[in-house]
Design an enzyme around this catalytic site. Sequence first.
Site, short mmCIF file in Angstrom:
data_model
loop_
_atom_site.label_atom_id
_atom_site.label_comp_id
_atom_site.label_asym_id
_atom_site.label_seq_id
_atom_site.Cartn_x
_atom_site.Cartn_y
_atom_site.Cartn_z
N LYS A 107 0.79 -1.24 0.00
CA LYS A 107 0.00 0.00 0.00
C LYS A 107 0.82 1.27 0.00
O LYS A 107 0.27 2.37 0.05
CB LYS A 107 -0.91 0.02 1.25
CG LYS A 107 -2.05 -0.96 1.17
CD LYS A 107 -3.18 -0.53 2.08
CE LYS A 107 -4.27 -1.57 2.14
NZ LYS A 107 -4.96 -1.60 3.40
N LYS A 134 -14.64 -12.61 -1.12
CA LYS A 134 -14.61 -12.62 0.34
C LYS A 134 -15.66 -11.63 0.86
O LYS A 134 -15.82 -10.55 0.30
CB LYS A 134 -13.21 -12.16 0.77
CG LYS A 134 -12.99 -12.21 2.24
CD LYS A 134 -11.61 -11.69 2.61
CE LYS A 134 -11.61 -11.54 4.09
NZ LYS A 134 -10.62 -10.96 4.79
N LYS A 141 -17.51 -5.47 3.93
CA LYS A 141 -18.36 -4.29 3.87
C LYS A 141 -18.00 -3.43 2.66
O LYS A 141 -18.87 -2.87 1.99
CB LYS A 141 -18.10 -3.48 5.15
CG LYS A 141 -19.26 -2.67 5.60
CD LYS A 141 -18.93 -2.05 6.95
CE LYS A 141 -20.17 -1.46 7.55
NZ LYS A 141 -19.99 -1.07 8.94
#
Length: 337
Positions: free
Chosen positions: A123, A199, A202
Site C-alpha cells: 500500500k 470474500k 463491507k
Amino acid sequence: MTDSAIATPKKKETILSGMQPTGSLHIGNLEGALKNWIRLQDDYWMFCCIVDWHALTASWKDTKELKNRVFEMAVDWLASGLDPDKCAIFIQSEVKEHAELHLLFSMLITVPTLTRLPTYAEKKESLDSYGFLGYPVLQAADICLYNANKVPVGKDQEKHIWLAKDIAQRFNTTYRKVFVEPEALFTTIPLILGADKRKMSKSYDNHIPLEYTEKQTEKRLRTYFTDPDKLRQGDPGRPEICPVYLLHQIYSPDHAEAIAPPCRTGELGCVDCKMKLAANLNAALAPIRDRRADLVKHPDTVWDVLTTGAERARNRAQNVMDKVRSAMKMAYRKSKK
Ligand code: TRP
C-alpha cells in the site's frame, strides 16, 4: 478495578485481540473472529481492543464517523456474546500506555524491516505516512502491553505477530526479561463468501450485516451468486462451488446434507434453497439482533462497558509499563539504585 474481576481460577494465559472499528459487523466477522473470541473468553484472561489509532492510519482525514463506528462495533461485540464480566472490552486510545510502549518499541526496529513487510509494501504508493509505517509496531505494543501469550488472528497477520515476538525478544535481551513472547493463534475459520462470491466485506457491499432485518437478509440472499450453469428450475447444480451451500453448512447443519442431492438433480431450485437458508440464518441471528436492538436503545450501558474495560486494561498495562521503565532505568523517582 482489578484483574480479578475477569479471572476465574482456571485462567492462566492471556489473550489480546484487536479489531479496527469498521462500524456494525457482518456474519463474516462473526464466524471468522468473534465466535472464536467468545469461545476463548472462558479459558483466558481476555483483552478485546477496539484499535481506533490503527484505524487512523487509513482514515485520519475524515474522523467524523469514528465515534459511531466504535459504538456500533462495541454493540455487535456485546450482542454476539462477548461478556464484559469475562473480558476487558476497551478502546485503544483510552489506554495511553499503548502510545508510550509504541514509542519505546520504535527504537528496537529498523525502518527496512518495516518497509519489507507485505502489508506496507502493498500500500505504500497510496499510504506512505510515518504512522502507517509504524502500524505493526503499534500492534506489537498492543500485544506486549498485556504480556499476551496468544493472539487470535487470521493468516494475513502472521508477519505482524512474528514482529511482535521479535521486538519482545529484543527488549528482553537489550534490557531485562519483561515480556513473554507472543504466539499467533490461528483457528480454522469457515469460509464465508459474499453475494458476488468474493470474500465477504463491507467495502464490497456483498455482506450480510448482523443488524439486517429478516426481510433485508432475504433480499440480500436472493442476489447471491450460485452455480452459473444452474439457470432454470430443473437444471442440475454443483453445491461444491456455491457460496449459498457454504452458508448452509454453517447455518443449516442438519439440512446441508439433505440439500446437496436435490440441488445436484435439479429438483431443488436456487430460490427455494436460498429461502430455506434465510429462515435458518434469521433464526440463528434472532437473539443477536434482539440484544443489538436493546443495546442501541441504551447507549450509556455500552459506553459504561468501555469505561470499565479501559480501567481493567489500564490496570494491567500500568503494571507492565512500570516493569518496562524500571528495566530501562527510566523509573526516575521510584528507584534509588
Ligand atoms: N492489524 C489487525 C488487523 O488488521 C488489527 C490489530 C491491531 C490487532 N492491533 C492488534 C490484532 C493486536 C491483534 C492484536 O486485523
